[in-house]
Design a protein around this motif. Sequence first.
Motif, mmCIF file in Angstrom:
data_model
loop_
_atom_site.group_PDB
_atom_site.id
_atom_site.type_symbol
_atom_site.label_atom_id
_atom_site.label_comp_id
_atom_site.label_asym_id
_atom_site.label_seq_id
_atom_site.Cartn_x
_atom_site.Cartn_y
_atom_site.Cartn_z
ATOM 1 N N GLN A 65 -4.715 0.285 0.173
ATOM 2 C CA GLN A 65 -4.809 -0.915 1.019
ATOM 3 C C GLN A 65 -5.544 -2.037 0.294
ATOM 4 O O GLN A 65 -5.140 -3.194 0.343
ATOM 5 N N ARG A 66 -6.620 -1.675 -0.382
ATOM 6 C CA ARG A 66 -7.471 -2.663 -1.052
ATOM 7 C C ARG A 66 -6.740 -3.352 -2.216
ATOM 8 O O ARG A 66 -6.936 -4.535 -2.454
ATOM 9 N N ALA A 87 0.841 -1.204 0.000
ATOM 10 C CA ALA A 87 0.000 0.000 0.000
ATOM 11 C C ALA A 87 0.876 1.254 0.000
ATOM 12 O O ALA A 87 0.612 2.202 -0.753
ATOM 13 N N GLY A 104 -5.406 6.612 0.114
ATOM 14 C CA GLY A 104 -6.102 6.077 1.288
ATOM 15 C C GLY A 104 -6.374 4.596 1.263
ATOM 16 O O GLY A 104 -5.492 3.779 1.047
ATOM 17 N N THR A 105 -7.643 4.268 1.470
ATOM 18 C CA THR A 105 -8.028 2.857 1.569
ATOM 19 C C THR A 105 -7.909 2.123 0.236
ATOM 20 O O THR A 105 -7.772 0.901 0.218
ATOM 21 N N ARG A 146 1.118 4.242 -2.962
ATOM 22 C CA ARG A 146 0.929 5.682 -2.706
ATOM 23 C C ARG A 146 2.150 6.482 -3.152
ATOM 24 O O ARG A 146 2.001 7.586 -3.666
#
Length: 169
Positions: free
Chosen positions: A48-49, A31, A44-45, A35
């Motif tokens: 992560q996803r 992640a 953001g998320t 970024r």
Amino acid sequence: TAPLTIAVMMGQFSEECGAGLEMVENLNYSADGLRRTWPTHFTGTMAQRYAHNPRMIADIAYGGRMGNRDEASGDGFRFRGRGCIQLTGHDGYYHAGKALGVDFVMNPDLVKTPEYAVMSAAWFWTTHKCGPLALAGDDSALCKRINGGLFGLQERIHLTTQAYTALTI
């Protein structure tokens, strides 16, 4: 044919493809890596996803760019970086294939074979006018032209220096 140009090519190509060991782009990003590398694509998320999902990463990062259709098409992953220069995007595959008389669009994995890994890199070097930047010693501009940023700049310079030393002994 100048030793400096050959050394710069060797340094750039070696950094792009892990000294010939990585003929397909490694898109297994964490992640944080997502970024840092694509801050406008993975926030953001979302980072992560999609972390550690190379297919989704490629489709998002390269979808709708470089002649690729949108991310749902799968073109980002299909035309991810391959070969010594990490040729990327439908347009790159199409134009390199046309110039070399091979259908890379229908057979993108050909770009990772030894013959076409080198030939597609030489095509890119020539068509993207990398030689004059190499001779001018403009490492930053050359890195940006090949990679789109300054990723691995210091390693490229180091590898070029090693190659030049070997070629001029």
